[in-house]
Design a protein around this motif. Structure first.
Motif, PDB file in Angstrom:
ATOM      1  N   LEU A 274     -18.685  -6.238  43.848  1.00  0.00           N
ATOM      2  CA  LEU A 274     -20.114  -6.202  44.153  1.00  0.00           C
ATOM      3  C   LEU A 274     -20.909  -5.915  42.880  1.00  0.00           C
ATOM      4  O   LEU A 274     -21.992  -6.482  42.669  1.00  0.00           O
ATOM      5  N   ILE A 275     -20.397  -5.035  42.029  1.00  0.00           N
ATOM      6  CA  ILE A 275     -21.043  -4.776  40.734  1.00  0.00           C
ATOM      7  C   ILE A 275     -21.163  -6.074  39.944  1.00  0.00           C
ATOM      8  O   ILE A 275     -22.203  -6.364  39.344  1.00  0.00           O
ATOM      9  N   GLN A 276     -20.094  -6.864  39.933  1.00  0.00           N
ATOM     10  CA  GLN A 276     -20.103  -8.131  39.206  1.00  0.00           C
ATOM     11  C   GLN A 276     -21.170  -9.076  39.753  1.00  0.00           C
ATOM     12  O   GLN A 276     -21.891  -9.731  38.987  1.00  0.00           O
ATOM     13  N   VAL A 277     -21.312  -9.118  41.070  1.00  0.00           N
ATOM     14  CA  VAL A 277     -22.321  -9.978  41.696  1.00  0.00           C
ATOM     15  C   VAL A 277     -23.723  -9.533  41.311  1.00  0.00           C
ATOM     16  O   VAL A 277     -24.562 -10.332  40.870  1.00  0.00           O
ATOM     17  N   VAL A 278     -24.005  -8.234  41.478  1.00  0.00           N
ATOM     18  CA  VAL A 278     -25.347  -7.712  41.210  1.00  0.00           C
ATOM     19  C   VAL A 278     -25.704  -7.854  39.730  1.00  0.00           C
ATOM     20  O   VAL A 278     -26.808  -8.281  39.381  1.00  0.00           O
ATOM     21  N   SER A 279     -24.756  -7.525  38.837  1.00  0.00           N
ATOM     22  CA  SER A 279     -25.019  -7.625  37.401  1.00  0.00           C
ATOM     23  C   SER A 279     -25.347  -9.053  37.009  1.00  0.00           C
ATOM     24  O   SER A 279     -26.251  -9.303  36.199  1.00  0.00           O
ATOM     25  N   ASN A 280     -24.629 -10.009  37.578  1.00  0.00           N
ATOM     26  CA  ASN A 280     -24.863 -11.409  37.241  1.00  0.00           C
ATOM     27  C   ASN A 280     -26.229 -11.887  37.732  1.00  0.00           C
ATOM     28  O   ASN A 280     -26.999 -12.494  36.981  1.00  0.00           O
ATOM     29  N   LEU A 281     -26.541 -11.588  39.005  1.00  0.00           N
ATOM     30  CA  LEU A 281     -27.802 -12.072  39.570  1.00  0.00           C
ATOM     31  C   LEU A 281     -29.006 -11.386  38.939  1.00  0.00           C
ATOM     32  O   LEU A 281     -30.027 -12.031  38.659  1.00  0.00           O
ATOM     33  N   VAL A 282     -28.920 -10.087  38.719  1.00  0.00           N
ATOM     34  CA  VAL A 282     -30.040  -9.381  38.078  1.00  0.00           C
ATOM     35  C   VAL A 282     -30.163  -9.834  36.620  1.00  0.00           C
ATOM     36  O   VAL A 282     -31.272  -9.995  36.103  1.00  0.00           O
ATOM     37  N   GLY A 283     -29.019 -10.059  35.954  1.00  0.00           N
ATOM     38  CA  GLY A 283     -29.071 -10.582  34.584  1.00  0.00           C
ATOM     39  C   GLY A 283     -29.779 -11.923  34.517  1.00  0.00           C
ATOM     40  O   GLY A 283     -30.593 -12.167  33.614  1.00  0.00           O
ATOM     41  N   ASN A 284     -29.497 -12.804  35.472  1.00  0.00           N
ATOM     42  CA  ASN A 284     -30.197 -14.095  35.521  1.00  0.00           C
ATOM     43  C   ASN A 284     -31.688 -13.910  35.783  1.00  0.00           C
ATOM     44  O   ASN A 284     -32.523 -14.619  35.217  1.00  0.00           O
TER      45      ASN A 284
END
Length: 379
Positions: A274-284
């Motif tokens: 879930l961290i990986q998902v959130v970090s990626n989407l917020v980074g985008n």
């Protein structure tokens, strides 16, 4: 008909078996090879395809892999259900490791009884190697971004704590020198004490901020490495992920809000994913907003009767209608060469749908922003 150039079926079959680069094989119901093509004979180190007749996978592969093939084929022979595009790796007797994609179908006699199987296998080792390199590149890009944020985030509180401790040291020397000095009153010493207490308060606040940041880093590294599914508080996990993105947010002039209703929200899965998902989407979202000079980014988490919904919204550059249907495709990216692997959103999609059993949708208007809507089942 005389002069007809059309080849008969036997000749067509011979041409096929001699020239197709994929591996073609026929087996009987006991798993013995009935026939293989020349490409597979070369792969097995045989001078002629006929040398494989009567042999089994155990003659060409390590036992572990031969047993795996045997188990899969037993199911096919028992049910008649084909195996289509099954990716797997194997190790042959020479120790060569290969990735292959196989399709196998049952062979039936005139009465419909299953008497064997037909298979065609393609060597996809080069493709798999390329995919693994891209995944590593995606991980290194994320690590580089995280490392830059860590260095910046840790430097600020540590510099504040150091400055405060330098001031305390100076005040302590001043206090020692004041002892026995008739010109220094008790009020003067109390003022020095107050200044020391204020400086220590600043140092304490800075150290607490650094400790909070370290906790976030530990959560990420521990949970990313952990592979077992557990029940966890998504609010805390998302909060820790967002904590490590403060540097990027400030650098791109973005303001983040995280609305979760004030309570915990439970999910079941691997927290690090879930961290990986959130970090990626917020980074985008940060990149899209930064391209327009910054702006608000909203993260909203809510639990309902039907499940848990996570929304990540920005008011950035948006996605064009032509690009939107392609964003989850592997290797598709709108970023300049060298800045994106095209795997970030593919990985996000696979995690949400495959590992959490959820769904992911996106709405976007070019020039106005994008919203990703993730839905997860309740644990």
């Amino acid at each position: 008909m005389s002069g007809d150039p059309t080849l008969d079926e036997r000749e067509l079959f011979r041409i096929l078996m001699e020239n197709v680069p994929d591996f073609i094989y026929f087996k009987d119901a006991a798993g013995r090879f009935l026939r293989i093509n020349r490409s597979l004979a070369l792969r097995y180190g045989l001078a002629e395809p006929d040398e494989a007749v009567g042999k089994t996978d155990f003659d060409f592969y390590e036992q572990e892999h031969a047993l795996k093939f045997q188990e899969n084929e037993k199911k096919l022979l028992a049910t008649g259900e084909p195996l289509i595009n099954v990716d797997e790796h194997n190790v042959d007797r020479q120790g060569d490791v290969k990735w292959v994609s196989s399709s196998k179908v049952a062979l039936r006699d005139s009465s419909g009884k299953i008497v064997g199987l037909f298979g065609i296998t393609r060597d996809i080792t080069s493709r798999k190697d390329a995919e693994e390199r891209l995944v590593r590149s995606e991980k290194m890009a994320s690590l580089g971004r995280l490392t830059a944020g860590i260095a910046h985030e840790m430097n600020t509180p540590l510099a504040a704590a150091r400055a405060a401790l330098v001031e305390v040291d100076q005040l302590l020397r001043e206090l020692k020198e004041s002892i026995g000095d008739p010109q220094i009153t008790g009020d003067d010493q109390r003022e020095i004490g107050d200044e020391m207490q204020s400086a220590l308060g600043i140092a304490n606040t800075a150290v607490e901020r650094a400790a909070l940041f370290v906790r976030g880093m530990k959560t990420q590294t521990r949970d990313m490495a952990r592979g077992e599914r557990i029940r966890f508080d998504a609010v805390r996990i998302i909060g820790d992920a967002l904590l490590l993105m403060r540097h990027d947010l400030r650098a791109k002039n973005c303001e983040l809000s995280f609305d979760h209703g004030g309570g915990g929200v439970e999910l079941s899965g691997v927290p690090g994913r879930l961290i990986q998902v959130v970090s990626n989407l917020v980074g985008n979202a940060i990149d899209a907003s930064g391209a327009r000079g910054g702006g608000p980014i909203r993260v909203e988490l809510a639990a309902g009767d039907s499940g848990v919904e996570l929304r990540i919204s920005d008011s950035g550059s948006g996605i064009s209608p032509q690009v939107l249907p392609k964003i989850f495709e592997p290797m598709f990216t709108t970023k300049p060469f060298g800045e994106g692997t095209g795997l970030g959103l593919t990985i996000v999609h696979d995690i949400v749908t495959g590992e959490f059993g959820g769904s992911i949708d996106v709405t976007s208007r070019e020039g106005q922003g994008t919203t990703f809507i993730l839905r997860f089942p309740r644990p």
